[in-house]
Design an enzyme around this catalytic site. Structure first.
Site: not given
Length: 611
Positions: A288-290, A575
């Site tokens: 995901g957003s990382v 996020d």
């Protein structure tokens, strides 16, 4: 004098010595050499089979639980000798992580046991785990060894039985003083003292032939702190597992690697036990957003954007009939690139990825180490899962962390390159006194510095507030990814992560905390996202290991950002959204303070035909 070592072959049908039949000398020698070649091949094959036979029990157990289709294989060297000796393994403070215990094993003097059947029955009564039939066969054989380790009490009873020809031989058993704490990194050996998992397997030859202890980069104190906090968060959120990795930013040395649940390395009863699975290096996940900062850094490095470039985040992107949208509640408007990261906008990051295009995206992902298996001194290393078709849709979704599955180890090593000045180095578990590898430049020092500034804003103003341990100047990114399953994504199964560096202005360490399938809790207002689940654990870990690692607390933020007190009623993080869903999302009205409207003509919107 030249000796002739040619094999003397028997006269076979259709092949005779020259002069006896009509076959020519040339034909005869050609056939003779062919048969010699076949015999040599057969001999070498038999030799290889015998050499491998001693490791077959290890291979059987290995295959039973190590499974998977993403396995990246290595060549494991065979021992140079039959010694059961293995060097100790130490942490960076010289704490013993693996050692040897002198034990006695049951042996016999071949030819001196007059009644093997009776002797085997008596031994079977004393050693319940022994197989009487197998013992009988071994007592009749020429090999001295009969069974593995026997306890002192069993030794006494055998002595008292006055069994003819029976004796005890010296042997060594591998022991692990920290038990399950390092099970996934150090690994364990089989009954023949051959490495079966972890470093024990990957470095089997080196461990067997080293005259000195193997010194690792691991730290037992740090490992214990991280393991306790990770377990605490797994239990609180009723999760199925978790991963935490601490790495030095400038050398990629792994200081701690925790995968939970773990197991007892000296008591592996069931080879199919899922606890044996190393989530940190063997598991591949959409995180995901990382992943968003890597997309932005790539576009910055190519000069496609700068941190102040305006990005249109006023509406969902419709591509191939499906929407790419943001987490419910995420503001809409015209964002700067820095705000896209701070607010964790899928829409904004997808637009930036679209500027990169498939080829440039693949170039950067490759240089960050995302498209190949990580190199580490462990046996359990998985290869990433990348799209077979890499077009515009894949480019946009991969840009915000969906559509590519990587190991947590790959992510941490890439983060080190992102913030350390832009140089990727291969992660390692082995301590060295020599110079560290120079590494490979991925992005410029200027872009790395800009990225650090944006990551600091996430910890101060964005969804990473709960990771902002006071004084340690944290920078990082939250991530919450729905787990992929056949037919789509499971909204009730997610991976919640926080990936950060500290101190972010001069990074020394990278820390990832990732929780697998956390459940929403009342005190998190029904959320189980990275900011609520992983970020608080990150802060607690840092507050404990910071003083131990010698990280200085600062009273002033080097970036000049205002510190925000974290309250229990902070707004839920924003996020994540599923990568692409068949159902459209409602469009949230633009934020009241839309910025840079006078630059609408230069706003990054991509190709209008996709809407």
């Amino acid at each position: 004098m030249m000796l002739n070592f040619a094999l003397r072959l028997p006269i076979l049908r259709g092949l005779s010595q020259p002069g006896i039949n009509a076959l020519s000398d040339t034909t005869f020698h050609r056939r003779r050499h062919f048969l010699t070649f076949l015999l040599c091949v057969a001999f070498l094959g038999a030799t290889a089979r015998l050499a491998n036979f001693a490791l077959e029990d290890a291979e059987t157990i290995w295959a039973a639980w190590n499974g998977a289709e993403t396995e990246s294989t290595f060549e494991f060297a065979a021992p140079l000798h039959s010694s059961r000796y293995r060097a100790q393994i130490h942490d960076r403070q010289n704490q013993v992580l693996a050692s040897n215990l002198d034990v006695k094993v049951l042996c016999h003097r071949p030819g001196e046991v007059s009644d093997p059947e009776r002797t085997a029955r008596v031994l079977g009564e004393i050693i319940p785990s022994a197989n009487v039939e197998i013992l009988t066969q071994r007592l009749r054989g020429d090999r001295a060894w009969l069974t593995h380790e026997v306890s002192p009490l069993q030794q006494q009873k055998i002595h008292e039985a006055y069994l003819e020809g029976i004796e005890f031989c010296d042997d060594q058993r591998r022991v692990y003083p920290y038990g399950a704490l390092f099970a996934h990194t150090i690994g364990f050996t089989d009954s023949g003292n051959q490495g079966l998992t972890g470093m024990e397997r990957r470095l089997n030859l080196q461990i067997q032939n080293s005259a000195t202890p193997i010194k690792t980069t691991l730290d037992a104190t740090v490992q214990d702190i991280i393991s306790v906090e990770l377990e605490r968060q797994i239990q609180k959120f009723e999760a199925i597992g978790g991963v935490a990795i601490l790495m030095r930013a400038n050398t990629s040395e792994v200081v701690s690697l925790v995968s939970l649940p773990s197991f007892d390395p000296v008591n592996v009863v069931d080879a199919s036990d899922p606890n044996l699975f190393n989530r940190a290096t063997k598991g591949v996940y959409e995180l995901g957003s990382v992943m968003k900062p890597f997309t932005v850094a790539a576009a910055l490095n190519d000069g496609l954007i700068d941190v102040g470039s305006p990005v249109d985040v006023t509406r969902d992107i419709i591509i191939n009939g499906y929407p790419i949208g943001d987490f419910p509640g995420t503001p809409k408007g015209i964002f700067t690139v820095a705000e896209v990261i701070e607010k964790s906008s899928n829409i904004g990051t997808a637009r930036i990825a679209d500027l990169l295009g498939p080829e440039r995206q693949q170039h950067y992902l490759r240089n960050f180490g995302f498209t190949r298996a990580a190199e580490l001194e462990l046996a359990e290393i998985a290869s990433p899962l990348t799209p077979t078709t890499w077009g515009r849709t894949q480019t946009m979704t991969i840009g915000f962390g969906h559509g590519i599955s990587v190991t947590p180890l790959q992510l941490v090593a890439a983060e080190a390159a992102l913030v350390n000045g832009g140089v990727y180095r291969r992660p390692t578990l082995l301590s060295t006194t020599g110079p560290h590898p120079e590494g490979t430049r991925v992005i410029s020092e200027e872009v790395s510095a800009l990225t650090r500034s944006m990551l600091r804003r996430v910890a101060v103003f964005g969804s990473g507030k709960n990771a902002n341990a006071a004084g340690y100047i944290v920078g990082g990114k939250t991530g919450t990814a729905e787990k992929h399953e056949v037919g789509g994504y499971n909204e009730d199964a997610r991976i919640a992560s926080f990936l950060g560096a500290f101190p972010i202005h001069e990074p020394e360490y990278i820390l990832l905390v990732s929780i697998d399938e956390p459940k929403p809790q009342e005190d998190t207002f029904g959320y189980a996202t990275g900011g609520w689940v992983a970020a608080p654990a990150f802060a607690r870990i840092l507050e404990q290991i910071g003083p131990y690692l010698g990280i200085e607390r600062l009273s002033v933020d080097p970036y000049g950002y205002e510190e925000i007190q974290i309250a229990a009623t902070m707004a839920p993080e924003q996020d994540i959204s599923p990568v692409i869903t068949a159902t459209s999302r409602s469009v949230v009205a633009p934020a009241a303070t839309v910025t840079q409207t006078n630059f609408i003509e230069s706003v990054i919107v991509g190709d209008d035909t996709i809407f």
